[in-house]
Design an enzyme around this catalytic site. Structure first.
Site, short mmCIF file in Angstrom:
data_model
loop_
_atom_site.label_atom_id
_atom_site.label_comp_id
_atom_site.label_asym_id
_atom_site.label_seq_id
_atom_site.Cartn_x
_atom_site.Cartn_y
_atom_site.Cartn_z
N GLU A 118 0.84 -1.19 0.00
CA GLU A 118 0.00 0.00 0.00
C GLU A 118 0.88 1.25 0.00
OE1 GLU A 118 -4.11 -1.43 2.23
OE2 GLU A 118 -2.78 -0.01 3.24
N CYS A 119 0.72 2.08 -0.99
CA CYS A 119 1.36 3.40 -1.07
C CYS A 119 2.89 3.28 -0.98
CB CYS A 119 0.80 4.32 0.00
SG CYS A 119 1.08 6.07 -0.36
#
Length: 795
Positions: A334-335
């Site tokens: 994530e990210c």
């Protein structure tokens, strides 16, 4: 359920919510109040400060990410064992998702958890107008209750008096005022505050000291106490291990941590644990390999752009992750994790598991998102829509197919084994994502050639299995060779075996012995029955601290549950670090621990993050003075197990008891079969706990202490290093003799010892030795010396 609580809010961002909320958490903790910290919204950074201040995980309450229905359950879940919940708001009190009439705002969450509000107002550029501002905030939504105001950035006593009078004029109490220029604000950078993981806690301590001296903490606690009971049950992870998973199927999920990867919700770990996985944190800045046994990879948010050069320098780990992802290891990113998996970030080489590159930009991308899956992948299913949020200043082109479509815009990349995206999701709101990931992890683990179930300890093993008729017994921890005559008489002559067992007298004796109420005690047929009752009665995620008596884990496995193991380090003397033990609904630990004999400090045990803390004190009556016991008149959310079988040689009768929280005792009692504790065992309990036996018990403990010291000293004299403990047994590593166990060789010389490999966390070179007489110790040590000499001649 009832939990005192309040929400810290403000008219707008920049009024000092985080400073006041974090300071209040630290100040209350400094007074001995157990604080459960929360943050409204998706923010990760503020909860990091809350964690430092409160000493327990900062959690998020976000109805967009997790649904309105989960707000109260998540609050209650995160407040287990706490005295008060402190919730920091987001932006201005009524500011939520744009175009949604304040959905996911602080006011929205305050209504959902029915909590009073403390309004923080920056008064730098106003004085009397503060009252008008507070009046407007208090009357804008009649379903909210502003219970008090904290004035911030006060310039002088006259300034404070003017602002205070205006607030009190509109019927709202002023709970405190903070002067200007206190220099306690946290530093900021491109995505907000600098994460707490990159700072020490000196600033947090300063915040707490300032708030304690300028805010009425008693008034705040009184306000928190006005919050009504919530008609909800605490959230529990709605996952369980896949069918067929058992104690030998506990795959590790490697989770990126350290200064570069600081963002993840605590519920992520809890869902992984509930699904039978073991989350293990590694630091991409310093660790050169993934944890041994890794079957899944979770790379969350953080600031890899700040640490890109250091990340790039760790080429060994970059290569290991690239190979693992290429080999099909289930991977969620994530990210920051997405950036890390790209070929490069701001020109610095990264993992290269994804084709594209990533770089910093001038544009901030931030906001709630509804994401739709275009294809089936590790996490997504075609047409499925979930909620999340974005928060970054980078751009990346990782490849195809996209992980999500965000309003038609492709985001990230996803396949059957990898899911990498800018989108942050809260798995408590979408547990199907956690389930799909953990199912893939279990499949990989089950098929891994390196998996060797035979290496799992035999949880059913006991020291008596190592005995033989002609062997001197160092394997069983019963202190006396025979039951004392007075006890045999009490059991055989004084007890009425013709009547059904009646635990009333035993319950009264236990309560009197420990000075507690009778509803806090439960006689049991030894610790084995107690652990069985616990496994059946207390639901949720369980953690067993090892090396440990095997019966707690055996009982949980028999009940169809896969507890997480937390292994204490031999190099650190098997000492307990409460911050390193995962938070769980149920945490089980021994004190002093069998087989190490290490006595943990009471304050460290109480610092464990447990919905219910179970402490096995089966050997504490063998320690003079019984120090560090958790038995007291107030045992909220904890229970203690005691055994009479060791000191009084009652292994054949099975006599023990539980002392603890009356609510938990009632749950255990409801699981206990009728008459499970026999009449002889009940009679033995009354006799052993009579006031007249205290002196005898103390003499036995002192004798056991001397016996342990004698055995440990003799082992040191021949070059061994027994673990520093207090129980009437000694744990020692015999690795200097060779890689295998000495058990059979010692049996050939006439001595039975408890094998170390039967305890999770220990190997075959470890031996647990019950303390006996000096003559027996001398004989055992002579046998060890003979073994040493024999090995030397062979080599």
């Amino acid at each position: 359920m009832v939990i005192p609580r309040f929400v810290i809010a403000a008219p707008a961002s920049g009024h000092g919510k985080t400073t006041v909320a974090t300071g209040l958490m630290a100040a209350l903790r400094g007074r001995g109040v157990e604080v459960a910290p929360f943050k409204v919204g998706p923010d990760y950074i503020d909860p990091g400060y809350h964690t430092l201040a409160a000493g327990r995980p900062g959690r998020n309450l976000d109805p967009f990410l997790c649904s309105e229905e989960l707000m109260a359950p998540l609050l209650l879940h995160g407040s287990r064992g706490a005295d008060v919940a402190v919730v920091e708001g987001v932006m201005g009190l009524f500011d939520g998702r744009l175009g949604s009439d304040g959905f996911a705002s602080t006011a929205h969450v305050a209504r959902l958890i029915d909590a009073p509000i403390v309004l923080v107002v920056d008064a730098r550029h106003t004085s009397r107008s503060v009252g008008a501002l507070v009046l407007g905030m208090a009357t804008f939504d009649p379903d909210l209750r502003i219970g008090g105001v904290v004035l911030n950035q006060i310039g002088s006593p006259r300034h404070e008096a003017e602002a205070r009078a205006s607030v009190e004029r509109v019927g709202v109490s002023v709970l405190g005022s903070l002067p200007r220029n206190l220099e306690i604000e946290a530093p900021a950078r491109h995505l907000g505050l600098v994460p707490a993981a990159e700072r020490d806690d000196a600033g947090i301590v300063a915040m707490g000291e300032v708030v304690a001296s300028h805010v009425d903490l008693d008034a705040l606690l009184a306000l928190a106490g006005t919050a009504p009971a919530l008609a909800a049950e605490p959230w529990r992870p709605p996952l369980s291990p896949p069918a067929g998973a058992g104690a030998a199927r506990r795959p590790k999920v490697a989770i990126a941590g350290g200064r570069a990867f600081t963002f993840r919700y605590p519920e992520t770990d809890e869902l992984l644990i509930a699904a039978g996985c073991e989350p293990v944190v590694f630091d991409p800045l310093s660790d050169t390999a993934l944890p041994p046994g890794t079957a899944g990879l979770w790379l969350g948010g953080g600031f890899p752009e700040v640490h890109a050069r250091e990340l790039a320098a760790n080429t060994a780990l970059l290569s290991a992750i690239r190979d693992a992802v290429a080999d099909g290891m289930p991977t969620v990113a994530e990210c920051a994790g997405l950036l890390y998996l790209c070929r490069e970030l701001d020109g610095e080489p990264m993992v290269g598991a994804l084709e594209g590159t990533a770089a910093m930009t001038a544009r901030l991308t931030m906001g709630y998102r509804e994401a739709t899956a275009e294809t089936d992948s590790l996490l997504g299913r075609v047409g499925e829509t979930i909620t999340g949020h974005e928060f970054h200043r980078t751009a990346a082109d990782p490849g195809d197919p996209p992980a999500w479509l965000l309003a038609g815009r492709p985001d990230g990349v996803a396949t059957s084994s990898i899911h990498a995206s800018y989108l942050h999701t809260h798995w408590a709101g979408h547990p199907q994502l956690a389930e799909r990931f953990t199912d893939a992890v279990h499949r990989r683990w089950a098929g891994a050639a390196a998996t060797d179930p035979a290496s799992e300890p035999d949880l059913a093993h006991h020291g008596d299995k190592d005995l033989a008729p002609d062997l001197v017994d160092f394997a069983v921890n019963v202190r006396q060779p025979r039951t004392p005559g007075w006890l045999v008489e009490a059991v055989t002559r004084d007890a009425n075996w013709a009547a059904y067992p009646n635990p009333a007298l035993a319950r009264a004796a236990i309560a009197a012995h420990h000075g507690v109420d009778e509803d806090m005690v439960l006689p049991v047929a030894g610790a084995a029955e107690a652990f069985t009752l616990i496994a059946r009665a207390l639901e949720g995620v369980a953690v067993v601290v090892h090396p440990q008596f095997t019966e707690p884990e055996a009982a949980l496995v028999a009940a169809g549950r896969v507890p997480l193991r937390h292994i204490l380090s031999a190099t650190e003397g098997f000492l307990l670090d409460p911050g390193a033990v995962p938070a769980a609904d149920l945490v089980v630990v021994g004190n002093p621990t069998n087989p190490t004999g290490v006595l943990h400090r009471r304050r460290d045990l109480l610092a464990l993050r447990a919905g219910t803390l179970v402490v096995d004190e089966a050997f504490l009556d063998a320690v003079p003075g019984q120090p560090e016991s958790l038995i007291s008149g107030d045992m909220s959310n904890r229970i203690v197990l005691r055994s009479l079988t060791k000191t009084w040689a009652l292994a054949g009768i099975r006599a023990g008891y539980v002392v603890g929280d009356p609510r938990t005792i009632a749950l255990l009692s409801a699981q206990q079969p009728p008459w499970s504790v026999s009449t002889p065992a009940l009679a033995a309990t009354v006799a052993c706990l009579s006031p007249g036996r205290r002196d005898e018990a103390h003499r036995l403990a002192v004798a056991g202490e001397a016996a342990r010291a004698d055995l440990a000293g003799r082992l040191r004299d021949i070059g061994l290093a027994p673990v520093d403990g207090v129980a009437p047994f000694v744990l020692v590593d015999t690795a200097g003799f060779g890689p295998g166990s000495l058990r059979e060789a010692l049996a050939a010389r006439g001595y039975a010892v408890r094998r170390g490999e039967s305890f999770p966390g220990l190997g075959p070179t470890w031996l647990r030795l019950a303390a006996r007489t000096p003559d027996h110790h001398a004989g055992l040590v002579a046998a060890l010396v003979d073994l040493q000499e024999t090995l030397c001649r062979k080599n």
